[in-house]
Design a protein around this motif. Structure first.
Motif, mmCIF file in Angstrom:
data_model
loop_
_atom_site.group_PDB
_atom_site.id
_atom_site.type_symbol
_atom_site.label_atom_id
_atom_site.label_comp_id
_atom_site.label_asym_id
_atom_site.label_seq_id
_atom_site.Cartn_x
_atom_site.Cartn_y
_atom_site.Cartn_z
ATOM 1 N N ASP A 177 -71.650 70.128 -22.994
ATOM 2 C CA ASP A 177 -71.803 71.302 -22.656
ATOM 3 C C ASP A 177 -71.228 71.792 -21.187
ATOM 4 O O ASP A 177 -71.573 72.894 -20.732
ATOM 5 N N ARG A 178 -70.560 70.931 -20.500
ATOM 6 C CA ARG A 178 -69.764 71.139 -19.218
ATOM 7 C C ARG A 178 -68.668 70.282 -19.157
ATOM 8 O O ARG A 178 -68.446 69.639 -20.158
ATOM 9 N N GLY A 179 -67.751 70.429 -17.998
ATOM 10 C CA GLY A 179 -66.658 69.590 -17.936
ATOM 11 C C GLY A 179 -66.811 68.335 -17.653
ATOM 12 O O GLY A 179 -68.156 68.034 -17.006
ATOM 13 N N ARG A 180 -66.373 67.137 -17.911
ATOM 14 C CA ARG A 180 -66.378 65.775 -17.802
ATOM 15 C C ARG A 180 -65.401 65.089 -17.000
ATOM 16 O O ARG A 180 -63.982 65.237 -17.148
ATOM 17 N N SER A 181 -65.751 64.347 -15.904
ATOM 18 C CA SER A 181 -64.681 63.786 -14.931
ATOM 19 C C SER A 181 -64.421 62.574 -15.810
ATOM 20 O O SER A 181 -64.848 62.194 -16.783
ATOM 21 N N ALA A 216 -68.253 69.478 -5.567
ATOM 22 C CA ALA A 216 -69.842 69.265 -5.303
ATOM 23 C C ALA A 216 -70.064 68.765 -3.694
ATOM 24 O O ALA A 216 -70.027 67.538 -3.582
ATOM 25 N N GLY A 217 -70.311 69.664 -3.069
ATOM 26 C CA GLY A 217 -70.667 69.438 -1.657
ATOM 27 C C GLY A 217 -69.544 69.131 -0.895
ATOM 28 O O GLY A 217 -68.397 69.394 -1.068
ATOM 29 N N ALA A 218 -69.624 68.366 0.131
ATOM 30 C CA ALA A 218 -68.594 68.098 1.108
ATOM 31 C C ALA A 218 -67.702 66.706 0.253
ATOM 32 O O ALA A 218 -67.997 66.332 -0.457
ATOM 33 N N GLY A 219 -66.428 66.786 1.070
ATOM 34 C CA GLY A 219 -65.352 65.757 0.321
ATOM 35 C C GLY A 219 -64.369 66.381 -0.492
ATOM 36 O O GLY A 219 -64.322 67.570 -0.583
ATOM 37 N N ARG A 220 -63.756 65.721 -1.108
ATOM 38 C CA ARG A 220 -62.661 65.875 -1.801
ATOM 39 C C ARG A 220 -63.023 66.520 -3.197
ATOM 40 O O ARG A 220 -63.811 65.872 -3.846
ATOM 41 N N PRO A 221 -62.204 67.717 -3.784
ATOM 42 C CA PRO A 221 -62.875 67.966 -4.928
ATOM 43 C C PRO A 221 -62.493 67.075 -6.098
ATOM 44 O O PRO A 221 -61.442 66.356 -5.968
ATOM 45 N N GLU A 222 -63.029 67.058 -7.258
ATOM 46 C CA GLU A 222 -62.657 66.087 -8.528
ATOM 47 C C GLU A 222 -62.344 66.817 -9.582
ATOM 48 O O GLU A 222 -62.820 67.713 -9.761
ATOM 49 N N VAL A 223 -61.401 66.159 -10.437
ATOM 50 C CA VAL A 223 -60.978 66.616 -11.538
ATOM 51 C C VAL A 223 -61.782 66.608 -12.611
ATOM 52 O O VAL A 223 -62.274 65.409 -12.902
ATOM 53 N N GLU A 224 -62.089 67.615 -13.490
ATOM 54 C CA GLU A 224 -62.857 67.378 -14.382
ATOM 55 C C GLU A 224 -62.212 67.867 -15.893
ATOM 56 O O GLU A 224 -61.426 68.826 -15.535
ATOM 57 N N TYR A 225 -62.559 67.739 -16.991
ATOM 58 C CA TYR A 225 -61.872 68.049 -18.139
ATOM 59 C C TYR A 225 -62.679 68.768 -19.209
ATOM 60 O O TYR A 225 -63.940 68.417 -19.076
#
Length: 229
Positions: A177-181, A216-225
């Motif tokens: 139902d949403r992106g998955r890393s 998701a907050g501070a830090g590096r962005p995460e790729v999701e699919y």
């Protein structure tokens, strides 16, 4: 069969997301067009009555009747469209029964676009061969014609990748139902993060999934699919 002639496909699938995906897959294969998408055996038989159809992409587990019974009803009513069976069942007796009823292909869910594409292209080559009017001169040529509809072309996957795991990753993204890393995919499928990422990236390259950045907050962005709906 002329190059300009499209083979008309009836998609029979009761799960809306799967029906949409299967119809989209068929629409991406040159030489084929979807003329109707229905979710019950009753609607399938009515569509066969109302429209000229060459091949039925038929789910075996419909809410009102088993797919094998649909094939029997088709033949009893005089419908000659070929059938490609689609099912999540691995029951060998069902496979044998499907073959005995003349089902030309058997696809196990979940599958990805490349799997269906290769089988449709093999089926089209078979159709062109049997409608050419040419004669066969040897037993080998006869065997080739009869086998043609059931022989798919080699899966075009990168070295080291398997069709079954690719289908599992595709299903996980399709059902989400949403992106998955890659990490989330790895945990749900029981594989390494590197493996999950490789398969998800291949789906993106095949244009059936897309990637985006998740913040998701501070830090590096995460790729999701995400599945390309």
């Amino acid at each position: 069969m002329g190059d300009e002639e499209l083979l008309r496909v009836l998609v029979v699938e009761d799960e809306p997301i799967a029906a949409e995906a299967h119809s989209a897959y068929v629409g991406r294969v040159a030489g084929f067009e979807v003329v109707a998408t229905v979710g019950t055996s009753q609607a399938a038989l009515k569509a066969l009555q109302d429209k000229p159809i060459d091949v039925v992409l038929l789910d075996m587990n419909l809410p009102d009747r088993h797919g094998l019974d649909v094939v029997r009803a088709m033949r009893a009513a005089g419908h000659r469209a070929d059938v490609i069976a689609v099912t999540s069942a691995r029951d060998l007796d069902v496979v044998r029964a499907a073959v005995s009823l003349g089902v030309v292909q058997y696809l196990l869910k979940p599958f990805v676009f490349a799997t269906l594409r290769d089988r449709l292209l093999a089926y089209r080559a078979y159709r062109e061969q049997v409608s050419s009017g040419a004669e066969v001169g040897t037993q080998a040529e006869v065997d080739e014609v009869f086998a043609g509809a059931r022989v798919a072309t080699e899966a075009r996957l990168p070295k080291g990748m398997g069709e079954e795991l690719l289908a599992r990753v595709a299903q996980a993204l399709r059902d989400a139902d949403r992106g998955r890393s890659a990490t989330e995919l790895a945990e749900s499928l029981g594989v390494s993060r590197v493996t999950a990422r490789r398969y998800a990236e291949h789906l993106c390259e095949s244009r059936v999934a897309v990637r985006r950045s998740r913040y998701a907050g501070a830090g590096r962005p995460e790729v999701e699919y995400l599945w390309a709906r």
